[in-house]
Design a protein around this motif. Sequence first.
Motif, mmCIF file in Angstrom:
data_model
loop_
_atom_site.group_PDB
_atom_site.id
_atom_site.type_symbol
_atom_site.label_atom_id
_atom_site.label_comp_id
_atom_site.label_asym_id
_atom_site.label_seq_id
_atom_site.Cartn_x
_atom_site.Cartn_y
_atom_site.Cartn_z
ATOM 1 N N GLN A 1 0.839 -1.190 0.000
ATOM 2 C CA GLN A 1 0.000 0.000 0.000
ATOM 3 C C GLN A 1 0.878 1.244 0.000
ATOM 4 O OE1 GLN A 1 -3.458 -0.186 -0.256
ATOM 5 N NE2 GLN A 1 -2.907 -2.327 -0.581
ATOM 6 N N HIS A 2 0.566 2.173 -0.903
ATOM 7 C CA HIS A 2 1.318 3.418 -1.024
ATOM 8 C C HIS A 2 0.432 4.591 -0.646
ATOM 9 C CE1 HIS A 2 4.827 1.847 -3.366
ATOM 10 N NE2 HIS A 2 3.956 0.880 -3.593
ATOM 11 N N VAL A 3 0.969 5.509 0.150
ATOM 12 C CA VAL A 3 0.313 6.779 0.424
ATOM 13 C C VAL A 3 1.032 7.805 -0.439
ATOM 14 C CG1 VAL A 3 -0.155 8.543 2.159
ATOM 15 C CG2 VAL A 3 -0.313 6.120 2.768
ATOM 16 N N VAL A 4 0.299 8.393 -1.386
ATOM 17 C CA VAL A 4 0.908 9.301 -2.357
ATOM 18 C C VAL A 4 0.098 10.599 -2.451
ATOM 19 C CG1 VAL A 4 1.948 7.471 -3.736
ATOM 20 C CG2 VAL A 4 -0.358 8.224 -4.259
ATOM 21 N N PRO A 5 0.778 11.713 -2.765
ATOM 22 C CA PRO A 5 0.046 12.964 -2.923
ATOM 23 C C PRO A 5 -0.815 12.922 -4.181
ATOM 24 C CG PRO A 5 2.358 13.279 -3.481
ATOM 25 C CD PRO A 5 2.212 11.874 -2.953
ATOM 26 N N ASN A 6 -1.999 13.522 -4.110
ATOM 27 C CA ASN A 6 -2.869 13.634 -5.275
ATOM 28 C C ASN A 6 -2.536 14.959 -5.962
ATOM 29 O OD1 ASN A 6 -5.219 14.498 -6.856
ATOM 30 N ND2 ASN A 6 -6.196 12.689 -5.993
ATOM 31 N N PRO A 7 -2.349 14.957 -7.284
ATOM 32 C CA PRO A 7 -1.986 16.205 -7.972
ATOM 33 C C PRO A 7 -3.031 17.315 -7.805
ATOM 34 C CG PRO A 7 -1.925 14.319 -9.478
ATOM 35 C CD PRO A 7 -2.416 13.818 -8.167
ATOM 36 N N ASN A 8 -4.273 16.952 -7.540
ATOM 37 C CA ASN A 8 -5.339 17.940 -7.383
ATOM 38 C C ASN A 8 -5.587 18.316 -5.925
ATOM 39 O OD1 ASN A 8 -5.836 17.913 -10.185
ATOM 40 N ND2 ASN A 8 -7.026 16.060 -9.956
ATOM 41 N N GLY A 9 -4.722 17.860 -5.026
ATOM 42 C CA GLY A 9 -4.862 18.141 -3.597
ATOM 43 C C GLY A 9 -5.247 16.899 -2.827
ATOM 44 N N GLY A 10 -4.865 16.855 -1.575
ATOM 45 C CA GLY A 10 -5.171 15.698 -0.746
ATOM 46 C C GLY A 10 -4.181 14.571 -0.969
ATOM 47 N N TRP A 11 -4.561 13.390 -0.470
ATOM 48 C CA TRP A 11 -3.686 12.220 -0.511
ATOM 49 C C TRP A 11 -4.450 10.992 -0.954
ATOM 50 C CZ3 TRP A 11 1.491 12.539 0.481
ATOM 51 C CH2 TRP A 11 1.932 13.778 0.954
ATOM 52 N N ASN A 12 -3.763 10.094 -1.652
ATOM 53 C CA ASN A 12 -4.359 8.848 -2.122
ATOM 54 C C ASN A 12 -3.699 7.650 -1.460
ATOM 55 O OD1 ASN A 12 -6.035 10.190 -3.908
ATOM 56 N ND2 ASN A 12 -4.669 9.924 -5.644
ATOM 57 N N VAL A 13 -4.490 6.616 -1.269
ATOM 58 C CA VAL A 13 -3.983 5.301 -0.881
ATOM 59 C C VAL A 13 -4.130 4.433 -2.115
ATOM 60 C CG1 VAL A 13 -4.311 3.289 0.596
ATOM 61 C CG2 VAL A 13 -4.714 5.585 1.513
ATOM 62 N N LYS A 14 -3.006 3.872 -2.594
ATOM 63 C CA LYS A 14 -3.026 3.047 -3.802
ATOM 64 C C LYS A 14 -2.332 1.724 -3.545
ATOM 65 C CE LYS A 14 -2.405 4.954 -7.841
ATOM 66 N NZ LYS A 14 -1.780 5.666 -8.967
ATOM 67 N N GLY A 15 -2.920 0.659 -4.046
ATOM 68 C CA GLY A 15 -2.254 -0.632 -4.035
ATOM 69 C C GLY A 15 -1.168 -0.627 -5.100
ATOM 70 N N ALA A 16 -0.092 -1.339 -4.865
ATOM 71 C CA ALA A 16 1.015 -1.396 -5.824
ATOM 72 C C ALA A 16 0.502 -1.848 -7.185
ATOM 73 C CB ALA A 16 2.093 -2.336 -5.326
ATOM 74 N N GLY A 17 0.856 -1.100 -8.213
ATOM 75 C CA GLY A 17 0.476 -1.440 -9.578
ATOM 76 C C GLY A 17 -0.917 -0.995 -9.970
ATOM 77 N N ALA A 18 -1.680 -0.445 -9.045
ATOM 78 C CA ALA A 18 -3.048 -0.018 -9.348
ATOM 79 C C ALA A 18 -3.033 1.324 -10.073
ATOM 80 C CB ALA A 18 -3.868 0.092 -8.074
ATOM 81 N N LYS A 19 -3.932 1.471 -11.019
ATOM 82 C CA LYS A 19 -4.042 2.736 -11.743
ATOM 83 C C LYS A 19 -4.872 3.747 -10.964
ATOM 84 C CE LYS A 19 -3.478 0.754 -16.285
ATOM 85 N NZ LYS A 19 -4.009 0.575 -17.628
#
Length: 74
Positions: free
Chosen positions: A5-23
Amino acid sequence: MGRNQHVVPNPNGGWNVKGAGAKRATVHTDTKRSAVNIARNISRNQHSELIIHGKNGQIQSRDSHGHDPFPPKG
């Protein structure tokens, strides 16, 4: 073992939780703290890694909730 699981910044603001390899993001939050808490719960349930990124996208920290290929010695 589930997806890391990756916590990454969202380009439009806020933060995303993404599974590895997920679009697409699993979850979008307004704060990094809430994204980390959600991602930590997911990674614990899936026995996977939690990777937290900074605003610049670089990895800030990692946390293992599953099989650690390099466990601490001691």
